[in-house]
Structures are given as structure tokens and as C-alpha cells.
Design an enzyme around this catalytic site. Structure first.
Site, PDB file in Angstrom:
ATOM      1  N   GLU A 176      10.224  26.509  21.468  1.00 47.10           N
ATOM      2  CA  GLU A 176      11.125  26.195  20.364  1.00 47.10           C
ATOM      3  C   GLU A 176      10.379  25.727  19.118  1.00 47.10           C
ATOM      4  O   GLU A 176       9.274  25.196  19.194  1.00 47.10           O
ATOM      5  CB  GLU A 176      12.144  25.124  20.764  1.00 47.10           C
ATOM      6  N   GLU A 183      22.133  18.063  22.696  1.00 47.24           N
ATOM      7  CA  GLU A 183      20.922  17.246  22.528  1.00 47.24           C
ATOM      8  C   GLU A 183      21.068  16.439  21.243  1.00 47.24           C
ATOM      9  O   GLU A 183      20.398  16.693  20.244  1.00 47.24           O
ATOM     10  CB  GLU A 183      19.669  18.129  22.495  1.00 47.24           C
TER      11      GLU A 183
END
Length: 270
Positions: free
Chosen positions: A142, A239
Site C-alpha cells: 500500500e 481503519e
């Protein structure tokens, strides 16, 4: 659309081992988490299984996350630490039935050439991917924002995508974090459309405060609608840092029936 909750950032009112039960009590059937540094892995496994949860994804060891570290793979002095963690993490993934592990790229190192760092990161991710492929597992990479994470090596979607392609392994994909990319580049929906075939996992939080969807500037009804329309069938990981007094209160936007069984954007309270 199916959702999972990241217990490394949510339910911070409780110790990590208690958060899995809290996630199940809140109606979730799946979780994700950062590498559980300092925890007994057997106890982590038992807590997850006792809660009856699936594990959508977890991170390889990324160093001292609370202390600001964000990955080991691009640091020559941490190469063996990362490679020693790979079989341990893959064994845990197999025991938990998790198919994906996230690897963080790390910070730029002063005095070290960026291309050299990326080459080292590539070699280490290839190593992890080759080990994972033999077990039918995927590795995701990511991009994250540099405002909160320091001089992170991969901070745009294009950089992360280019890196993934350079690794040259079919089981290495993108993890797309909507919050991080809103901070760094915006253009969320067009970017998701462009890279959807590479994306194996998505995470969400609102910007700029990293609260739950609906507390910031991102028009989540539209973003999630377009993710749904793209045919994406992976998890959407929560998240975020709750803006509410308790984590449970922050789930008001996500009806309980959707937390466990999934649903369409029309089912959300956004």
C-alpha cells in the site's frame, strides 16, 4: 460489499486480545490487524478462534509502529528481521485461514539512494511472495500519506502500482487506502477505476481527521457506490480513529446486519 474491522486501531479501549471478542459482539464476522508485536501468537490465534472470526488480512512485521517505524523491507539493517518474520507470519496466516498479508515499504533512509532502497524492497517482497505462493497466499502493498507517517517510500497510488509491477509476481497486489490517498492525491474514484484490477484490499477512514466515514470531506456514499459498481469483491477494512466516546458508537453508519453479512451501499446509513 463486505466489511472487516481493524482491531489494531479500533477498540483501543481494551487490550488487543480482548478486541477480537469486542468485534464479534459488535456484529462483525471478520477482522484485520497489524503485526501483533509483543503478543503471544498462540494467544492471538485462540482469541480469534474463540470469537469465531475470519481474518481478512494482517501485516507482516513492520517494526515499532507506535514508535513511528513503517516497514523493514527497504532497510539493509532489517533485512534478516523481515525474512525471519516471513515464515512465522505465513504459518499464522495458514492457521487463521487468512489469504492476504500486507507489507509496508518503510521510510526513506538519509544518505541512501532511493533506487537502491526500492531494489532492496523489491527483493524482499519477491522473497515473501515466493514463499506465500507455495501456500496459495497473496501479498499486498500500500501507499500511505507522509503527513502522519514520515518520509514513506511509496506515497501515491502510481508509485505503489509501479512497485507492484516491478516485483513481477502474480500474487502481489495493491492495497488501496481511501484515507491515505485522499490526503496525498485525491481523485479517488478515477484512481480506483484505473487500478481496480490490481486492488486486492481496500481500507477506509474519513479525511482529514481519520475518523469514521461521514465525519470528514470524503463523499463516501458515492465512493463506496463506485467501488461496488466496479465489481470489487474483496473486503473493505475499517481503519479509522473513532470520533465517538466508544468504538461501538462509531459504527452507526454501518447497520449490524451489514457488518456480518455484507450488503449494498443503499443499506448504509450515510
Amino acid at each position: 460489499m463486505k466489511f472487516c474491522v481493524n482491531v489494531s486501531i479500533l477498540f483501543k479501549e481494551a487490550p488487543l486480545l480482548e478486541r477480537f471478542g469486542r468485534a464479534a459482539e459488535a456484529g462483525f464476522s471478520a477482522v484485520e490487524f497489524w503485526w501483533p508485536s509483543g503478543e503471544d501468537l498462540g494467544e492471538v490465534e485462540r482469541a480469534i478462534k474463540d470469537a469465531g472470526l475470519e481474518v481478512a488480512l494482517f501485516n507482516f512485521d513492520a517494526g515499532d509502529m507506535p514508535g513511528g517505524e513503517r516497514g523493514l523491507v527497504s532497510d539493509p539493517s532489517r533485512r534478516e528481521q523481515f525474512r525471519d518474520n516471513v515464515p512465522v507470519a505465513l504459518d499464522l496466516a495458514e492457521r487463521l485461514g487468512s489469504r492476504r498479508l500486507n507489507v509496508l515499504a518503510g521510510h526513506e533512509i538519509p544518505g541512501m539512494d532511493r533506487a537502491e532502497q526500492l531494489a532492496l524492497a523489491r527483493e524482499n517482497v519477491q522473497f515473501a511472495a515466493d514463499e506465500a505462493a507455495g501456500r496459495g497466499l497473496e501479498v499486498v502493498v500500500e501507499a500511505v500519506n507522509t503527513f502522519e507517517n514520515g518520509p514513506y517510500l511509496l506515497y501515491t497510488t502510481d508509485q505503489a502500482s509501479e512497485f507492484v509491477h516491478s516485483v513481477g509476481r502474480d500474487n502481489v497486489k495493491l492495497q488501496y487506502d481511501v484515507y491515505h490517498m485522499q490526503r496525498m492525491e485525491g481523485n479517488l474514484v478515477a484512481t480506483i477505476r484505473e487500478h481496480i484490477d490490481e486492488i486486492a484490499h481496500i481500507q477506509v477512514a474519513d479525511s482529514p481527521g481519520r475518523g469514521e466515514p461521514g465525519t470528514g470531506e470524503i463523499r463516501y456514499p458515492y465512493v463506496l457506490e463506485q467501488i461496488e459498481a466496479s465489481g470489487y469483491d474483496g473486503y473493505v477494512g475499517l481503519e479509522y480513529n473513532p470520533t465517538t466516546q466508544t468504538t461501538e458508537e462509531s459504527f452507526g453508519w454501518l447497520p449490524e446486519r451489514v457488518r456480518s453479512k455484507g450488503g449494498g451501499v443503499a443499506d448504509l446509513n450515510l
